[in-house]
Design an enzyme around this catalytic site. Sequence first.
Site, PDB file in Angstrom:
ATOM      1  N   ASP A 160       0.830  -1.217   0.000  1.00  0.00           N
ATOM      2  CA  ASP A 160       0.000   0.000   0.000  1.00  0.00           C
ATOM      3  C   ASP A 160       0.861   1.263   0.000  1.00  0.00           C
ATOM      4  O   ASP A 160       1.990   1.246   0.474  1.00  0.00           O
ATOM      5  CB  ASP A 160      -0.919   0.016   1.232  1.00  0.00           C
ATOM      6  CG  ASP A 160      -0.123  -0.092   2.532  1.00  0.00           C
ATOM      7  OD1 ASP A 160       0.846  -0.874   2.568  1.00  0.00           O
ATOM      8  OD2 ASP A 160      -0.454   0.617   3.496  1.00  0.00           O
ATOM      9  N   GLU A 161       0.278   2.316  -0.519  1.00  0.00           N
ATOM     10  CA  GLU A 161       0.811   3.681  -0.386  1.00  0.00           C
ATOM     11  C   GLU A 161       2.307   3.800  -0.650  1.00  0.00           C
ATOM     12  O   GLU A 161       3.008   4.485   0.096  1.00  0.00           O
ATOM     13  CB  GLU A 161       0.513   4.207   1.028  1.00  0.00           C
ATOM     14  CG  GLU A 161      -0.955   4.264   1.333  1.00  0.00           C
ATOM     15  CD  GLU A 161      -1.231   4.697   2.769  1.00  0.00           C
ATOM     16  OE1 GLU A 161      -2.148   5.495   2.957  1.00  0.00           O
ATOM     17  OE2 GLU A 161      -0.533   4.226   3.689  1.00  0.00           O
TER      18      GLU A 161
HETATM   19  C1  NGO Z   1      -4.195   3.148   5.570  1.00  0.00           C
HETATM   20  C2  NGO Z   1      -2.691   3.030   5.534  1.00  0.00           C
HETATM   21  C3  NGO Z   1      -2.099   2.695   6.912  1.00  0.00           C
HETATM   22  C4  NGO Z   1      -2.708   3.592   7.976  1.00  0.00           C
HETATM   23  C5  NGO Z   1      -4.215   3.461   7.955  1.00  0.00           C
HETATM   24  C6  NGO Z   1      -4.864   4.364   8.986  1.00  0.00           C
HETATM   25  C7  NGO Z   1      -3.639   1.205   4.605  1.00  0.00           C
HETATM   26  C8  NGO Z   1      -3.809  -0.073   3.926  1.00  0.00           C
HETATM   27  N1  NGO Z   1      -2.532   1.922   4.619  1.00  0.00           N
HETATM   28  O1  NGO Z   1      -4.599   1.790   5.327  1.00  0.00           O
HETATM   29  O2  NGO Z   1      -0.715   2.840   6.857  1.00  0.00           O
HETATM   30  O3  NGO Z   1      -2.218   3.203   9.243  1.00  0.00           O
HETATM   31  O4  NGO Z   1      -4.754   3.756   6.693  1.00  0.00           O
HETATM   32  O5  NGO Z   1      -6.246   4.297   8.985  1.00  0.00           O
END
Ligand code: NGO
Length: 442
Positions: free
Chosen positions: A246-247
């Site tokens: 993710d991200e």
């Molecule tokens: C997102 C992010 C996380 C955060 C979270 C907080 C995902 C999959 N990546 O979810 O790093 O902690 O939100 O709500």
Amino acid sequence: MLSASISEITNLKAGQKSSPIKLTISNYSDIPEEGYQLYIKKKEIEIIANDNAGIFYGIQTLLQLIQQEGVKIPTGKITDHPRFSYRGSMLDVSRHFFSVKDVKRYVDHLSRYKMNMLHLHLSDDQGWRIEIPGWERLTTHGGSTEVGGGTGGFYTLDDYKDIVAYANERFITIVPEIDMPGHTNAALASYHELNCDGKARELYTGTEVGFSTLCVDKEITYTFVEDVIRTITEVTPGPYFHIGGDESHVTSDEDYVVFVNRVKDIVRKYGKTMMGWDEISHADIDPGTIVQWWARPENALRGIEKDAKVLVSPASRTYLDMQYDSTTYLGLHWAGYVEVDSAYLWDPADMVQGINNENIIGIEAPLWTETVTNMEELEYMVFPRVIGHAELGWSDASDISWESYKSRLISHQKILDHYDINFYKSPMIPWQEGIPKPGVKR
Ligand code: NGO
């Protein structure tokens, strides 16, 4: 009285005859996997199933009945089986570390609601939480802090095995996650060679996301990833390895695909099915890969086109770190507020056109812990919402009813109190004040 009957029940072995409670495992063609039938007669109680899990779930139902109704329970027959094969929660032990004892308590909580998966988010920017032989600094340095600057912590491989075994006894499979190529600052701070510029990063104790990446071009990255995956899969009997994904905002799109494709081969080499957050559907994922839909349904749909299965975790319904309302003293609200009704009143297969029952492996409710520092806070964010998520994973959509759920939650308060679970007393539920704990005399 109550605790005596609980231990009496949980100590029973299948096939035991002398007890008024009979447990039978056989080949029942009308009972699906993990299902059971519970017969409560005047002088005898019988649970039948095809597998140990089914018997275990029958016992959980019986315990709930006794805990709610007292030792006199109505006679009748219960036929029950789960809707989805994956029913779980995730615990982020990176942003704040949780001890083995805490994780076991969480396992106990989940198992009472017939959840069968616990996903552990074992690494992130703020902390690396599992021992990897040959890469000691990941834990000695990368595990030495957490959000807010506390001392962090990590699991030795023996600790991890202990958690896996404890969960297994309660029919819960541990799903380990190492988040990559982003969310890797703790590793990048521990080993300078994992950075493209060869310079180690500072440890990080804030809550920003999306600023770190492993160096996709360096071979050492894949040596590292393989060591990590081999070490963890060797002590993980469950079928999955979660690669995060993710991200990764500072990894180029091209690099991201190259990276996930290589890691995919490593996961396959060690005999596991790859899981990842929904972004991984951009890579050439194998059929059967599990795409965890948290943010973008279009990513989940792309996964389905590649014959992936979808694990349903939309943040606006399932994220246990979302605040209940604007007054909640913990949590975040980037995906909105999630009151007890919005956590419960939805159908995973009726959210997005094209994400249907047959594409869905199940549902998972993640608890991210940027703001959650201990067990009391954890329970406050998790309960009662996770009870609703467990029900969504287990019951057919036609059995989901807010009115019935509300009244069941009220009678359930006894159970939460019995286990000293700290929970959010939502104003939507007319909780009963001051009911004595079962088994406790006034
Ligand atoms: C997102 C992010 C996380 C955060 C979270 C907080 C995902 C999959 N990546 O979810 O790093 O902690 O939100 O709500």
